[in-house]
Write an enzyme that holds these catalytic residues in place. Structure first.
Site, PDB file in Angstrom:
ATOM      1  N   SER A 187       0.795  -0.585  -0.138  1.00 57.60           N
ATOM      2  CA  SER A 187      -0.137   0.192   0.051  1.00 57.60           C
ATOM      3  C   SER A 187       0.760   0.833   0.275  1.00 57.60           C
ATOM      4  O   SER A 187       2.211   1.320   0.663  1.00 57.60           O
ATOM      5  CB  SER A 187      -0.850  -0.270   0.776  1.00 57.60           C
ATOM      6  OG  SER A 187      -1.485   1.119   1.461  1.00 57.60           O
ATOM      7  N   TYR A 233      -2.137  -1.188  10.474  1.00 57.78           N
ATOM      8  CA  TYR A 233      -2.125  -1.426   9.092  1.00 57.78           C
ATOM      9  C   TYR A 233      -0.788  -0.590   8.291  1.00 57.78           C
ATOM     10  O   TYR A 233      -0.539  -1.066   7.507  1.00 57.78           O
ATOM     11  CB  TYR A 233      -3.809  -0.599   7.934  1.00 57.78           C
ATOM     12  CG  TYR A 233      -3.361  -0.560   6.724  1.00 57.78           C
ATOM     13  CD1 TYR A 233      -3.863  -1.916   5.923  1.00 57.78           C
ATOM     14  CD2 TYR A 233      -3.145   0.211   6.226  1.00 57.78           C
ATOM     15  CE1 TYR A 233      -4.049  -2.206   5.099  1.00 57.78           C
ATOM     16  CE2 TYR A 233      -3.491   0.164   4.221  1.00 57.78           C
ATOM     17  CZ  TYR A 233      -4.006  -0.814   4.232  1.00 57.78           C
ATOM     18  OH  TYR A 233      -3.644  -1.399   3.544  1.00 57.78           O
TER      19      TYR A 233
END
Ligand code: NAD
Length: 268
Positions: free
Chosen positions: A140, A153
């Site tokens: 990401s 995350y």
């Protein structure tokens, strides 16, 4: 590398980016095993493949379990032959903020990082022997920059980038190809479901840039694989943000604090 005739596994392929990848791979002539914890979307991918009958196979599996990763690889080998391409794409947006519950950290570490390590451990020896193989990690932009609103995350996506980088440095000269997908917002459940990213985290993503469709992202992945390019940035501005971070870390952190404050000041 061209994907036609290659044997591919796509994890987290029941929806979002994974299902778009599986469809594009099958359309490009690959044999695809598409797998997900949630079996709901899997059959549709196999059935929807009318133009390429027999090109896709669905397997329900949990990538946080090493034995299930092994079993998916075995199933692919039995059905289609040795695995050439592995898309470590399943991901969870577990947790917001610091998270005191270790179970949340464990889930994020298992799915977003350990699953990549476990699959690579099984595949890399065969790829070195054959002098060919391609590992595509879905990390990401949060793994290059940060994820406002979610420590698990942010940390696990940094680790995924670090692992992909390490694989490429270590085995690149032995024929192993590695790419690392680092998008910002993509229009999937992970971004849009209330149960996934926290509201602040989701707002940070959607305010930072455009939200792409999964098919646009999958297109970028296949193009990058043809070029055998490590970093896949469907949002090109991420490169500029990453350069700013590298050029002056403290200035970048101050900017991120200001960005976070502006997000928190917005009515929810
Ligand atoms: N959507 C975004 O904005 C965005 C941005 C950057 C990176 N990503 C990454 O893209 C990847 C794909 O996510 P998406 O956006 O398509 O969202 P998504 O929620 O549609 O897809 C993620 C898939 O992973 C599956 N999954 C979760 N835990 C699993 C497990 N233990 N075993 C097997 N499958 C499991 C889910 O069932 C789901 O189908 C993720 O790694 C995510 O972190 C997404």
């Amino acid at each position: 590398m061209h994907v036609a005739q290659k044997v591919a596994i796509v994890t987290g392929g029941g929806g979002g980016i994974g299902s778009a990848l599986a469809r594009k791979l099958a359309a490009a002539g690959a044999k695809v095993v598409v797998t997900d914890l949630d079996a709901t979307g899997l059959d549709e991918i196999v059935r929807g493949d009318a133009d390429h009958p027999g090109a896709a196979l669905a397997v329900q599996a949990d990538v946080s379990d090493d034995a299930q990763i092994a079993s998916v690889i075995e199933t692919a080998e039995k059905a289609f032959g040795p695995v050439d391409l592995y898309f470590a794409n399943a991901g969870v947006a577990a947790g917001d903020e610091l998270e005191s519950d270790d179970a949340v950290w464990d889930l994020a570490l298992d799915v977003n990082v350990r699953a990549h390590i476990r699959a690579a451990r099984r595949l890399i020896p065969g790829w070195i022997e054959r002098g060919e193989g391609y590992f595509v990690s879905t990390a990401s932009a949060a793994g290059l920059l940060t994820q406002i609103g979610s420590a698990p995350y942010s940390v696990t996506k940094h680790a995924a980038v670090g692992f992909a980088e390490w694989l490429s440095v270590t085995y690149g000269d032995k024929g192993v190809r590695v790419s690392c997908l680092c998008p910002m917002g993509v229009n999937t459940k992970l971004l849009t479901d209330d149960a996934a990213l926290s509201a602040t985290a989701a707002r940070a993503v959607t305010t930072a840039g455009s939200v792409l469709e999964p098919s646009e992202v999958a297109e970028c992945v296949l193009a990058a694989m043809e070029a055998e390019q490590f970093l896949i940035l469907p949002h090109p501005e991420v490169l500029e943000m990453y350069r700013h971070k590298g050029a002056d870390y403290d200035r970048w952190i101050r900017g991120m604090r200001r960005y976070q404050a502006s997000l928190l000041a917005q009515p929810s």
